[in-house]
Design a protein around this motif. Structure first.
Motif, mmCIF file in Angstrom:
data_model
loop_
_atom_site.group_PDB
_atom_site.id
_atom_site.type_symbol
_atom_site.label_atom_id
_atom_site.label_comp_id
_atom_site.label_asym_id
_atom_site.label_seq_id
_atom_site.Cartn_x
_atom_site.Cartn_y
_atom_site.Cartn_z
ATOM 1 N N ALA A 121 -80.431 -22.452 74.606
ATOM 2 C CA ALA A 121 -79.582 -22.195 73.433
ATOM 3 C C ALA A 121 -78.617 -23.350 73.201
ATOM 4 O O ALA A 121 -78.411 -23.790 72.061
ATOM 5 C CB ALA A 121 -78.818 -20.893 73.618
ATOM 6 N N LEU A 122 -78.019 -23.860 74.270
ATOM 7 C CA LEU A 122 -77.103 -24.993 74.138
ATOM 8 C C LEU A 122 -77.843 -26.229 73.642
ATOM 9 O O LEU A 122 -77.322 -26.998 72.823
ATOM 10 C CB LEU A 122 -76.422 -25.282 75.468
ATOM 11 N N GLU A 123 -79.056 -26.420 74.121
ATOM 12 C CA GLU A 123 -79.848 -27.570 73.678
ATOM 13 C C GLU A 123 -80.144 -27.475 72.190
ATOM 14 O O GLU A 123 -80.023 -28.454 71.450
ATOM 15 C CB GLU A 123 -81.145 -27.631 74.489
ATOM 16 N N ARG A 124 -80.541 -26.284 71.737
ATOM 17 C CA ARG A 124 -80.831 -26.091 70.309
ATOM 18 C C ARG A 124 -79.584 -26.296 69.451
ATOM 19 O O ARG A 124 -79.680 -26.669 68.282
ATOM 20 C CB ARG A 124 -81.406 -24.684 70.066
ATOM 21 N N ALA A 125 -78.422 -26.030 70.037
ATOM 22 C CA ALA A 125 -77.167 -26.170 69.295
ATOM 23 C C ALA A 125 -76.607 -27.587 69.359
ATOM 24 O O ALA A 125 -75.537 -27.854 68.815
ATOM 25 C CB ALA A 125 -76.132 -25.196 69.844
ATOM 26 N N GLY A 126 -77.330 -28.489 70.023
ATOM 27 C CA GLY A 126 -76.814 -29.851 70.177
ATOM 28 C C GLY A 126 -75.683 -29.931 71.172
ATOM 29 O O GLY A 126 -74.850 -30.851 71.112
ATOM 30 N N LEU A 127 -75.641 -28.983 72.125
ATOM 31 C CA LEU A 127 -74.560 -28.920 73.115
ATOM 32 C C LEU A 127 -75.121 -29.022 74.533
ATOM 33 O O LEU A 127 -74.540 -28.497 75.485
ATOM 34 C CB LEU A 127 -73.784 -27.608 72.964
ATOM 35 N N ALA A 128 -76.229 -29.728 74.678
ATOM 36 C CA ALA A 128 -76.877 -29.841 75.983
ATOM 37 C C ALA A 128 -75.911 -30.413 77.019
ATOM 38 O O ALA A 128 -75.163 -31.361 76.742
ATOM 39 C CB ALA A 128 -78.114 -30.729 75.877
ATOM 40 N N GLY A 129 -75.917 -29.827 78.211
ATOM 41 C CA GLY A 129 -75.088 -30.319 79.298
ATOM 42 C C GLY A 129 -73.644 -29.866 79.252
ATOM 43 O O GLY A 129 -72.827 -30.284 80.065
ATOM 44 N N MET A 130 -73.299 -28.974 78.309
ATOM 45 C CA MET A 130 -71.905 -28.543 78.154
ATOM 46 C C MET A 130 -71.627 -27.177 78.770
ATOM 47 O O MET A 130 -70.613 -26.550 78.471
ATOM 48 C CB MET A 130 -71.519 -28.524 76.672
ATOM 49 N N GLU A 131 -72.508 -26.718 79.653
ATOM 50 C CA GLU A 131 -72.338 -25.393 80.258
ATOM 51 C C GLU A 131 -70.960 -25.208 80.887
ATOM 52 O O GLU A 131 -70.374 -24.124 80.801
ATOM 53 C CB GLU A 131 -73.411 -25.150 81.334
ATOM 54 N N ASP A 132 -70.443 -26.251 81.538
ATOM 55 C CA ASP A 132 -69.199 -26.112 82.298
ATOM 56 C C ASP A 132 -67.958 -26.509 81.507
ATOM 57 O O ASP A 132 -66.844 -26.482 82.047
ATOM 58 C CB ASP A 132 -69.271 -26.963 83.575
ATOM 59 N N ARG A 133 -68.130 -26.848 80.248
ATOM 60 C CA ARG A 133 -66.989 -27.285 79.432
ATOM 61 C C ARG A 133 -66.055 -26.130 79.127
ATOM 62 O O ARG A 133 -66.466 -24.977 78.960
ATOM 63 C CB ARG A 133 -67.480 -27.893 78.116
ATOM 64 N N ASP A 134 -64.766 -26.455 78.998
ATOM 65 C CA ASP A 134 -63.756 -25.514 78.531
ATOM 66 C C ASP A 134 -63.919 -25.375 77.015
ATOM 67 O O ASP A 134 -63.968 -26.394 76.309
ATOM 68 C CB ASP A 134 -62.364 -26.061 78.870
ATOM 69 N N PRO A 135 -64.007 -24.159 76.461
ATOM 70 C CA PRO A 135 -64.159 -24.007 75.008
ATOM 71 C C PRO A 135 -63.079 -24.731 74.206
ATOM 72 O O PRO A 135 -63.322 -25.159 73.074
ATOM 73 C CB PRO A 135 -64.071 -22.494 74.801
ATOM 74 N N ALA A 136 -61.891 -24.882 74.793
ATOM 75 C CA ALA A 136 -60.787 -25.542 74.083
ATOM 76 C C ALA A 136 -61.075 -27.012 73.808
ATOM 77 O O ALA A 136 -60.440 -27.621 72.942
ATOM 78 C CB ALA A 136 -59.491 -25.404 74.880
ATOM 79 N N THR A 137 -62.030 -27.601 74.539
ATOM 80 C CA THR A 137 -62.350 -29.019 74.351
ATOM 81 C C THR A 137 -63.406 -29.242 73.274
ATOM 82 O O THR A 137 -63.728 -30.383 72.953
ATOM 83 C CB THR A 137 -62.849 -29.636 75.669
ATOM 84 N N LEU A 138 -63.953 -28.174 72.704
ATOM 85 C CA LEU A 138 -64.978 -28.308 71.674
ATOM 86 C C LEU A 138 -64.347 -28.525 70.301
ATOM 87 O O LEU A 138 -63.256 -28.028 70.011
ATOM 88 C CB LEU A 138 -65.853 -27.047 71.625
#
Length: 212
Positions: A121-138
């Motif tokens: 799902a993250l890959e399809r959203a163009g967010l690959a590799g962001m599993e551990d990111r804080d949502p506030a940094t998006l």
């Protein structure tokens, strides 16, 4: 799956007359219908009622059906209706990946399968590799894409959209709108979108205007 509204109306607490004239509408699989109307007429309240989140004190008439099933009296968690808001609501205490995992349907079992579903799902959203990111940094666009994927992972029967693109810059708004609506159409999910933006109306299959 078809979302049907039959003679639906809402009366606010303490008011004598409904917010808008009774609405009847059918939204087919993969169809996006845009609901417009002046501020204060009850567009967001309409979505809240359909989703099962309407505040206490409102009086309602009419029926909400999903694929022929009357869901009007069901609690929100039993309706299977997803929602996207203007401010993409990700849990601040969870990582991006854990936010998506929270939305996963219980039908998907096994830690490996669930982790792989989030990764895809993250890959399809163009967010690959962001599993551990804080949502506030998006960025705003990244949050909207992540929120959509979390909603889709729950396998909703219908989706309600409450001006999720309004806070985005004009150029980004068109890109994210296309991303969201294309995914909804590809999954053949009926969607009802509230907006004041003519661009949203043009991107929808059709537009309905609420009248007092």
């Amino acid at each position: 799956m078809t979302l049907e509204l039959i003679e639906l109306s809402l009366t606010a607490p303490g008011a004598d007359a409904p917010l808008f004239a009774a609405l009847s509408l059918s939204v087919g699989p993969g169809e996006v219908v845009c609901v417009m109307g002046p501020s204060g007429i009850g567009k967001s309240s309409l979505l809240a009622h359909i989703g099962g989140h309407l505040a206490r004190g409102f009086r309602t008439t009419g029926v909400v059906r999903l694929d022929g099933q009357d869901v009007t009296a069901l609690p929100a968690e039993k309706r299977g209706i997803g929602m996207l808001f203007q401010q993409a609501q990700l849990f601040p205490h969870l990582s991006v990946g854990d936010n998506l995992a929270f939305g996963l349907t219980p039908k998907l079992r096994g830690r490996v399968a669930r982790r792989e579903a989030v990764r895809e799902a993250l890959e399809r959203a163009g967010l690959a590799g962001m599993e551990d990111r804080d949502p506030a940094t998006l960025s705003g666009g990244q949050r909207t894409r992540a929120a959509l994927m979390r909603t889709l992972l729950a396998q909703p029967r219908a989706i309600l959209i409450d001006e999720p693109f309004a806070a985005l810059d004009t150029g980004l708004r068109e890109e994210i709108r296309s991303f969201v609506l294309d995914h909804i159409r590809a999954r053949e999910i009926p969607a009802l979108m509230v907006s004041h933006d003519e661009g949203d109306a043009l991107a929808a299959a059709r537009t309905v205007t609420l009248h007092g």
